[in-house]
Scaffold this motif. Structure first.
Motif, PDB file in Angstrom:
ATOM      1  N   LEU A   1       8.027  75.551  16.249  1.00 40.38           N
ATOM      2  CA  LEU A   1       8.683  76.761  16.568  1.00 40.38           C
ATOM      3  C   LEU A   1       9.677  76.730  17.708  1.00 40.38           C
ATOM      4  O   LEU A   1       9.784  75.995  18.687  1.00 40.38           O
TER       5      LEU A   1
ATOM      6  N   SER B   1      11.636  80.878  14.605  1.00 37.77           N
ATOM      7  CA  SER B   1      10.839  81.834  15.557  1.00 37.77           C
ATOM      8  C   SER B   1      10.233  82.927  15.032  1.00 37.77           C
ATOM      9  O   SER B   1      10.224  83.915  15.784  1.00 37.77           O
TER      10      SER B   1
ATOM     11  N   VAL C   1       9.282  83.937  20.416  1.00 38.46           N
ATOM     12  CA  VAL C   1       8.641  83.945  18.859  1.00 38.46           C
ATOM     13  C   VAL C   1       8.384  85.542  18.701  1.00 38.46           C
ATOM     14  O   VAL C   1       7.352  85.956  19.501  1.00 38.46           O
TER      15      VAL C   1
ATOM     16  N   ARG D   1      13.761  78.753  18.959  1.00 33.27           N
ATOM     17  CA  ARG D   1      15.147  79.634  18.539  1.00 33.27           C
ATOM     18  C   ARG D   1      16.203  78.635  18.575  1.00 33.27           C
ATOM     19  O   ARG D   1      16.144  77.464  18.869  1.00 33.27           O
TER      20      ARG D   1
ATOM     21  N   ALA E   1       7.096  77.863  23.481  1.00 36.44           N
ATOM     22  CA  ALA E   1       7.596  78.278  22.249  1.00 36.44           C
ATOM     23  C   ALA E   1       7.791  79.858  22.710  1.00 36.44           C
ATOM     24  O   ALA E   1       6.828  80.750  22.422  1.00 36.44           O
TER      25      ALA E   1
END
Length: 469
Positions: A369, A405, A441, A371, A438
């Motif tokens: 995960l 994401s 998300v 961006r 992460a």
């Protein structure tokens, strides 16, 4: 998880006699193994008929001696849990009392009422279960773990047969009464010599904290799930994890040949896999050829098709039925395990008379995960499952990665209860992911969504959609 027996066992004669049987049985060949299994099955049927109200009803008064295993109905976890108090053979064991005991996490590994070892399943096959082991069942498990686990370094075993120089780390979910964690804590309670060198490390913490804790312990053996072992292997390749264990023990998920090579090459160490379940911890162990041998003197696995008919060796069934021959306090007869098992048509080159099996069990995906333009964070499926089940209280779910994401959290539940469950689970999951690094998300939720099933036949709890990452 340990190669040595616990000291302070409440019945030294019991553990000694069981260990002797486990050691000697394979020497008698396949016929001796089959005879033991059939006698234990007859004894189990008779005991269940006398002491389990549920099985007394199921057997319908028929004499146990006249029954064949195929005559019995298939039993499923959800149905058994609904009638737990009638299922067990000790009337002092009640579901309410066990749940109250397990609500206290400080008692992980403690014997319930001084006698029974208790653990819960993760609910990966649809619903959590509670499983109780009496001293006999635990003696069988200890003996199988100690005597049928492969010896990877014979010279080292000769010098240190009890493994006293090893430091063993179990990396997994350690904050609940799960089988592996209970086993670790039980050994720590029973064996003061092992306690300082046997630790559980949570895989729910961010990778940097996880790596730091492992390096601080510097274990010679790491026991974990294949997906977590791969995560650690990648951390070692990147130079984040300095520890180089002598052995990696895996279980609980499918381990492919490619995964094994990746882990072995990263650490330059031996990798050994085993097969077990909450319903029977030591179902099969690997031989020196890397093939799994079923402990068929203590359990029966029936590979069956969708109609419940037996599947021939060399072919994969729709599911597998387990009969646990060691546990009399909680009889498991033709229990739907959910995995798919293939019996080998030919004997193993290692010479063992124990059947060779291939397992097609959990097949969840590790998610990556992050961006665009940021480093992707790997999150293992069992960590996500543990957070959603234990922290968010959502058992009926499927988590799908739809993009770098983007996640979709689905539940088969419908109506207001489903909406409330998802509203509670979403921020819990988001907070966990943020703690892993992460951030940003997007989590969408959907109720009344039928779950997708993997090639094992089990519901995939965590998966990546094609092209998601």
């Amino acid at each position: 998880m340990s190669p040595s027996f616990p000291t302070g066992f409440p019945d030294a004669w019991l553990i000694g006699s069981v260990a002797a049987d486990v050691a000697v049985a394979p020497l008698g060949g396949a016929s001796a193994i089959a005879q033991r299994a059939q006698q234990r099955l007859a004894d189990l049927l008779a005991h269940a008929a006398r002491h389990s109200p549920l099985y007394r009803e199921v057997l319908g008064g028929r004499p146990a001696s006249a029954l064949r295993l195929a005559d019995l109905p298939v039993m499923r976890k959800a149905d058994l849990m609904q009638r737990f108090d009638q299922w067990v053979t000790d009337p002092d064991l009640t579901l309410d009392a066990l749940r109250a005991f397990m609500a206290d996490r400080t008692r992980i590994g403690e014997a319930f009422r001084g006698r029974y070892i208790v653990w819960e399943s993760s609910g990966s096959s649809g619903a959590p279960g509670i499983f109780v082991q009496d001293p006999f069942a635990m003696a069988v498990n200890d003996a199988l773990e100690a005597l049928r686990r492969p010896v990877l370094d014979p010279m080292r075993a000769l010098v240190d047969p009890m493994g006293l120089a090893d430091r063993i780390a179990f990396v997994g979910a350690i904050d609940g009464h799960f089988a592996s964690t209970v086993s670790i804590e039980r050994l720590r309670r029973l064996n003061p010599y092992l306690a300082p060198r046997l630790h559980g490390i949570s895989f729910l913490q961010p990778i940097a904290a996880l790596v730091a804790e492992i390096d601080a312990m510097a274990p010679t053996v790491i026991a974990t799930y294949p997906s977590v072992a791969l995560l650690l292997a990648e951390a070692h390749r990147r130079g984040q994890l300095r520890t180089r264990p002598r052995e990696i023990w895996t279980g609980g998920e499918d381990l492919s040949g490619a995964q094994r090579r990746r882990i072995r090459e990263a650490f330059d160490c031996a990798v050994v896999n085993s097969y077990g379940a909450s319903e029977f911890l030591s179902l099969a162990s690997e031989c020196r050829h890397g093939r799994l041998h079923l402990n068929s003197d203590w359990c029966i696995l029936e590979s069956v098709d969708a109609d419940g008919a037996a599947v021939a060796p060399g072919h994969r069934g729709a599911t597998t039925l387990l009969t646990n021959l060691a546990n009399r306090v909680q009889p498991l007869l033709r229990y739907d395990l959910g995995d798919r098992v293939v019996y080998a048509a030919e004997p193993c080159a290692c010479g063992s008379c124990l059947p060779v099996i291939e397992i097609h069990g959990r097949c969840d995906d590790t998610l990556r995960l992050g961006r665009a333009g940021t480093r992707r964070v790997q999150v293992t499926p069992l960590a996500l499952t543990t957070v959603l089940e234990e922290d968010a209280g959502l058992v009926d779910f499927q988590l799908v990665q739809e993009g770098p994401s983007e996640l979709m959290l689905c539940t088969g539940l419908q109506g207001p209860a489903a909406i409330a469950a998802l509203r509670h689970a979403r921020p819990v999951l988001a907070a966990f992911l943020a703690a892993q690094g992460a951030t940003g998300v997007r989590i969408r939720c959907r109720s009344g969504e039928p779950a997708q099933r993997g090639r094992s036949g089990k519901i995939q709890r965590v998966l990546r959609a094609p092209g998601a990452a």
